[in-house]
Design a protein around this motif. Structure first.
Motif, mmCIF file in Angstrom:
data_model
loop_
_atom_site.group_PDB
_atom_site.id
_atom_site.type_symbol
_atom_site.label_atom_id
_atom_site.label_comp_id
_atom_site.label_asym_id
_atom_site.label_seq_id
_atom_site.Cartn_x
_atom_site.Cartn_y
_atom_site.Cartn_z
ATOM 1 N N ALA A 257 0.822 -1.206 0.000
ATOM 2 C CA ALA A 257 0.000 0.000 0.000
ATOM 3 C C ALA A 257 0.857 1.257 0.000
ATOM 4 C CB ALA A 257 -0.944 -0.009 1.217
ATOM 5 N N THR A 258 2.042 1.185 0.604
ATOM 6 C CA THR A 258 2.905 2.374 0.653
ATOM 7 C C THR A 258 3.356 2.785 -0.745
ATOM 8 O OG1 THR A 258 4.779 0.887 1.089
ATOM 9 C CG2 THR A 258 3.739 1.965 2.999
ATOM 10 N N GLN A 259 3.616 1.793 -1.621
ATOM 11 C CA GLN A 259 4.018 2.128 -2.992
ATOM 12 C C GLN A 259 2.872 2.818 -3.744
ATOM 13 O OE1 GLN A 259 5.756 -0.985 -5.351
ATOM 14 N NE2 GLN A 259 6.962 -1.817 -3.636
ATOM 15 N N VAL A 260 1.674 2.269 -3.579
ATOM 16 C CA VAL A 260 0.507 2.872 -4.237
ATOM 17 C C VAL A 260 0.284 4.287 -3.719
ATOM 18 C CG1 VAL A 260 -1.971 2.658 -4.667
ATOM 19 C CG2 VAL A 260 -0.543 0.595 -4.548
ATOM 20 N N LEU A 261 0.423 4.460 -2.410
ATOM 21 C CA LEU A 261 0.232 5.782 -1.812
ATOM 22 C C LEU A 261 1.225 6.783 -2.385
ATOM 23 C CD1 LEU A 261 -1.027 7.690 0.307
ATOM 24 C CD2 LEU A 261 0.655 6.801 1.959
ATOM 25 N N ASP A 262 2.500 6.422 -2.436
ATOM 26 C CA ASP A 262 3.517 7.343 -2.963
ATOM 27 C C ASP A 262 3.206 7.729 -4.407
ATOM 28 O OD1 ASP A 262 4.819 7.259 -0.565
ATOM 29 O OD2 ASP A 262 6.325 5.769 -1.204
ATOM 30 N N TRP A 263 2.810 6.750 -5.201
ATOM 31 C CA TRP A 263 2.540 7.013 -6.612
ATOM 32 C C TRP A 263 1.326 7.936 -6.781
ATOM 33 C CZ3 TRP A 263 -1.478 5.856 -10.037
ATOM 34 C CH2 TRP A 263 -1.172 6.027 -11.387
ATOM 35 N N LEU A 264 0.267 7.687 -6.021
ATOM 36 C CA LEU A 264 -0.932 8.527 -6.117
ATOM 37 C C LEU A 264 -0.659 9.948 -5.632
ATOM 38 C CD1 LEU A 264 -3.685 6.026 -4.916
ATOM 39 C CD2 LEU A 264 -3.423 6.967 -7.217
ATOM 40 N N LEU A 265 0.093 10.075 -4.537
ATOM 41 C CA LEU A 265 0.409 11.412 -4.026
ATOM 42 C C LEU A 265 1.238 12.204 -5.026
ATOM 43 C CD1 LEU A 265 1.185 10.709 -0.247
ATOM 44 C CD2 LEU A 265 -0.843 11.806 -1.228
ATOM 45 N N GLN A 266 2.148 11.523 -5.710
ATOM 46 C CA GLN A 266 2.936 12.183 -6.765
ATOM 47 C C GLN A 266 2.025 12.744 -7.849
ATOM 48 O OE1 GLN A 266 5.790 9.448 -8.377
ATOM 49 N NE2 GLN A 266 7.552 10.562 -7.570
ATOM 50 N N ASN A 267 1.062 11.934 -8.267
ATOM 51 C CA ASN A 267 0.148 12.354 -9.322
ATOM 52 C C ASN A 267 -0.757 13.491 -8.865
ATOM 53 O OD1 ASN A 267 -0.025 10.551 -12.001
ATOM 54 N ND2 ASN A 267 0.726 9.296 -10.311
ATOM 55 N N ILE A 268 -1.208 13.452 -7.618
ATOM 56 C CA ILE A 268 -2.040 14.540 -7.106
ATOM 57 C C ILE A 268 -1.250 15.837 -7.058
ATOM 58 C CG2 ILE A 268 -3.209 15.409 -5.034
ATOM 59 C CD1 ILE A 268 -4.194 12.573 -4.516
ATOM 60 N N THR A 269 -0.004 15.760 -6.624
ATOM 61 C CA THR A 269 0.843 16.947 -6.583
ATOM 62 C C THR A 269 1.031 17.537 -7.980
ATOM 63 O OG1 THR A 269 2.026 16.127 -4.632
ATOM 64 C CG2 THR A 269 3.117 17.828 -5.935
ATOM 65 N N SER A 270 1.245 16.671 -8.977
ATOM 66 C CA SER A 270 1.417 17.150 -10.357
ATOM 67 C C SER A 270 0.156 17.840 -10.852
ATOM 68 C CB SER A 270 1.755 15.978 -11.282
ATOM 69 O OG SER A 270 2.993 15.401 -10.930
ATOM 70 N N THR A 271 -1.002 17.279 -10.543
ATOM 71 C CA THR A 271 -2.265 17.886 -10.984
ATOM 72 C C THR A 271 -2.484 19.230 -10.312
ATOM 73 O OG1 THR A 271 -3.236 15.702 -11.338
ATOM 74 C CG2 THR A 271 -4.754 17.556 -11.163
ATOM 75 N N LEU A 272 -2.222 19.312 -9.011
ATOM 76 C CA LEU A 272 -2.400 20.583 -8.296
ATOM 77 C C LEU A 272 -1.480 21.656 -8.872
ATOM 78 C CD1 LEU A 272 -2.761 19.292 -4.619
ATOM 79 C CD2 LEU A 272 -4.532 20.379 -6.005
#
Length: 569
Positions: A257-272
Motif C-alpha cells: 500500500a505504501t508504494q501505491v500511496l507514494d505514486w498517487l500522491l505524486q500524481n495529485i501533486t502534479s495535478t495541483l
C-alpha cells in the motif's frame, strides 16, 4: 450578453492527470451527524470489520440494509437514504445496486468497500466562497433583505453569486483543487481501509504489512480517475504501473500500500501544480486553447458561449430578465449547473445525469429528465419544475418545486416557506428522455419529503452554535386551487417531434379536480362574455380592466418572465 461557460481543467500536454470525481462531493454528502467520522480510521476501521463479518461470503463482500442500519446505529429510513444516495453517485452501471429497479433497492446488498469510501468522505467540507469586496455592487443586484443575512452576513452565497462576477464564485478549477487537497490529506487513511493485512516474512516475524489487490484499487475509482478532454476515462488499475501489464488469466500479485500511496500522491501533486499554473495564466490574461469558447444560439437569438469538453458540467450563468433554452443537441455532457440567474425563465429540455441550481432568484427553471440527482441550493423565490430520480433542496426560501421524482425529496439546512407540488408540464421528447435516464412516471414521491437538521456540516458557511439539533423546516404541499399547468412553448414544431402529448405523471385526485373546476369556470366566463350585450364604450372599459388585471397577474405570478423571449434584442 449572457454567458454559458463550462470551466474545465484539462491538461495542456499529453500527460494524463488524476482528477477527483465531482459527483460524490456534490451529490453524495448526507448531513446525518452519526455518519460523519472526523477521526479517520479509528472509528471507520472497526465499523468496516463489523460490516465484513456481516457480509455475504462472496469475492465482493456485500451487506444488506438491516446490517447497515444496525452496525451504523441509524434508523432503517436513514440506512435506506444512505444506500439510495450511494447508488446515485456510483460510477459503474455494472454494480447490482445501480442496475436495480426502484422496487428492488431495499433487497440489493451494498459493496462494503464502496460503503466505507462513501462514509469516509462524509467528513468533507465544501469550499468557502471568496469574500466579496464590493458591497455596493452586491446591494445593487440584491437590494432586498434576506432571511439568510442574519447569520451569513457578508459571507452569504446569495450575495456572492449576485455580484455578476465569476471572481467571487469558486470555479471548477477551485473546486477540483479543493477536493484533490482533501484526498491528498486523507489518502493514507483511505488506502488503509481498502488494504488487506499480510504477515511479513523474514526477520520481523509476526509483523503485518498492508497490501492492495487490483480489485481493491479499482474501488478508488469512486473518488478519482485518469482521463482528459475528449478521451475516455482509464481504469485505475491500468493507469498505475503496478497492474498495467497483468495477464487477465492470472491473478495479479498484491502491491504494498505504501508504494501505491507514494505514486498517487505524486500524481495529485502534479495535478495541483498544473491547476495552479493554468489559473495563474488565465488571471494574467494568457490564452489557453482548452478554454476557448464555441458560440451557440439560444431560443431568443442571443449569442451564447459554451466550451465543449468531456469533463465538467455546462455552466449556465448570469442570465437576467430573459428566456433561455438549451436542448440535448446544445449540451456537451450530462451535467448542468445553473448559477446566478435572476428574474428569468430557463428551459433545459434534455436528458441529464446530474443538475445543480445555485444562487438564483425570482426565476422559473425547467429541467428535462435528470436520471441521478438534482441539487437546489441558496435560492429565493424560484420555481423548479423537474422530472428526476431524486432531488435535494438546501438553504432555500419561498421556492416552489413541481416534481416528478422517484425518491423522497431531501430537505437540508435552513429553509423557509418551501412548497412542493406534482409535476405540471411536458414537452414533446419528455417521455423519451425519461426512458433514457430511467425515470418511472408511475412513481412520484413529490409529497413525501425527508427533512434533516438545519445545520449542514458539509457547508463551510455554517450556522451559529446551538442549533445543530433543531428540526429542519419541511415543505408544505401547494394548495390544489393554486395549481396550474406550465406551458412550454413548442419553438421547433416541425423540426423534431416526440411522442409526449401530455403530463406523463398522473395527478392526484385533489389537483385533477381543481384543474377541471378551473377549466369549467374559465369556460363559463368565456360564455358569459360572449353572451353579454354591451355598448362599445362599456366593452372598451371592460377590455381595459381585464388588461390591467391580467398585467397585475403576470407580475404577481411571475409569468411575466415567459414573455421575455418575445422581446427583441
Amino acid at each position: 450578453m449572457t454567458d454559458c461557460t463550462e470551466p474545465s481543467t484539462p491538461s495542456t500536454s499529453s500527460t494524463l492527470y488524476i482528477h477527483p470525481r465531482r459527483e460524490p462531493f456534490e451529490h453524495g454528502l448526507i448531513p446525518i451527524p452519526k455518519l460523519i467520522f472526523t477521526d479517520g480510521v479509528q472509528t471507520l476501521g472497526p465499523l468496516k470489520d463489523k460490516l465484513i463479518q456481516r457480509s455475504t461470503q462472496s469475492p465482493n463482500r456485500r451487506v444488506d440494509l438491516l446490517a447497515v442500519s444496525e452496525i451504523l446505529q441509524i434508523s432503517p429510513d436513514h440506512a435506506r437514504l444512505v444506500i439510495d444516495t450511494l447508488s446515485t453517485v456510483l460510477d459503474t452501471n455494472s454494480d447490482p445496486l445501480v442496475a436495480a429497479e426502484l422496487s428492488e433497492v431495499d433487497s440489493v446488498d451494498v459493496d462494503v468497500c464502496d460503503l466505507v469510501l462513501f462514509l469516509y468522505i462524509q467528513s468533507y467540507k465544501r469550499l468557502l466562497p471568496r469574500t466579496h469586496k464590493d458591497s455596493a455592487s452586491v446591494a445593487d443586484v440584491w437590494p432586498s433583505t434576506s432571511a439568510f443575512d442574519g447569520y451569513l452576513s457578508a459571507l452569504s452565497p446569495l450575495q456572492f453569486v449576485r455580484s455578476n462576477s465569476r471572481r467571487f464564485i469558486p470555479s471548477q478549477a477551485d473546486e477540483e483543487a479543493h477536493q484533490l487537497s482533501y484526498l491528498q490529506k486523507h489518502l493514507a487513511n483511505i488506502l488503509s481501509l481498502l488494504a488487506d493485512s499480510v504477515e511479513e516474512e523474514g526477520e520481523g516475524e509476526g509483523e503485518e504489512s498492508l497490501v492492495l489487490t487490483m480489485e481493491k484499487l479499482d474501488h478508488l475509482e469512486f473518488l478519482i480517475y485518469f482521463g482528459e478532454k475528449g478521451s475516455e476515462r482509464i481504469p485505475l488499475s491500468l493507469a498505475t504501473p503496478f497492474f498495467a501489464n497483468t495477464d487477465p488469466d492470472m491473478p495479479a500479485a498484491p502491491v504494498p500500500a505504501t508504494q501505491v500511496l507514494d505514486w498517487l500522491l505524486q500524481n495529485i501533486t502534479s495535478t495541483l501544480e498544473n491547476i495552479s499554473e493554468r489559473v495563474s495564466a488565465k488571471e494574467n490574461g494568457l490564452p489557453s486553447v482548452s478554454d476557448q469558447d464555441v458560440p451557440m444560439g439560444d431560443s431568443c437569438g442571443s449569442l451564447m458561449k459554451a466550451s465543449a469538453t468531456a469533463r465538467g458540467p455546462c455552466f449556465i450563468e448570469g442570465i437576467s430578465k430573459s428566456s433561455y433554452l438549451k436542448q440535448a443537441s446544445d449540451l456537451h455532457g450530462s451535467s448542468v449547473k445553473v448559477v446566478n440567474c435572476h428574474d428569468s425563465v430557463i428551459y433545459i429540455l434534455a436528458p441529464l445525469r446530474y443538475a445543480t441550481i445555485y444562487g438564483c432568484s425570482d426565476a422559473t427553471i425547467v429541467l428535462g429528465a435528470v436520471g441521478k440527482a438534482v441539487r437546489v441550493e441558496h435560492c429565493e423565490r424560484v420555481h423548479v419544475i423537474t422530472a428526476a430520480k431524486r432531488i435535494c433542496i438546501a438553504n432555500c426560501r419561498e421556492c416552489a418545486f413541481f416534481l416528478g421524482v422517484n425518491q423522497r425529496p431531501l430537505i437540508v439546512g435552513d429553509n423557509h416557506k418551501l412548497q412542493v407540488a406534482p409535476y405540471n408540464t411536458f414537452y414533446s421528447h419528455l417521455e423519451e428522455h425519461m426512458n433514457q435516464v430511467g425515470i418511472q412516471a408511475t412513481i412520484n414521491r413529490w409529497d413525501d419529503p425527508v427533512p434533516l437538521g438545519v445545520v449542514d456540516p458539509h457547508d463551510s458557511l455554517s450556522h451559529p452554535a446551538g442549533v445543530s439539533d433543531v428540526q429542519a423546516e419541511c415543505a408544505t404541499c401547494l394548495d390544489p386551487d393554486q395549481f396550474t399547468n406550465f406551458l412550454i412553448p413548442n419553438w421547433f414544431e416541425g423540426e423534431s417531434s416526440g411522442s409526449t402529448k401530455d403530463n406523463p405523471f398522473p395527478l392526484p385526485d385533489a389537483y385533477m379536480s381543481s384543474q377541471r373546476r378551473n377549466n369549467n369556470n374559465l369556460g363559463e366566463i368565456k360564455q358569459n362574455l360572449r353572451e353579454t350585450q354591451l355598448e362599445d364604450s362599456r366593452k372598451r372599459e371592460l377590455a381595459s380592466a381585464l388588461h390591467v388585471y391580467f398585467k397585475d397577474w403576470l407580475y404577481a405570478s411571475g409569468n411575466i418572465r415567459q414573455l421575455y423571449c418575445l422581446q427583441g434584442d
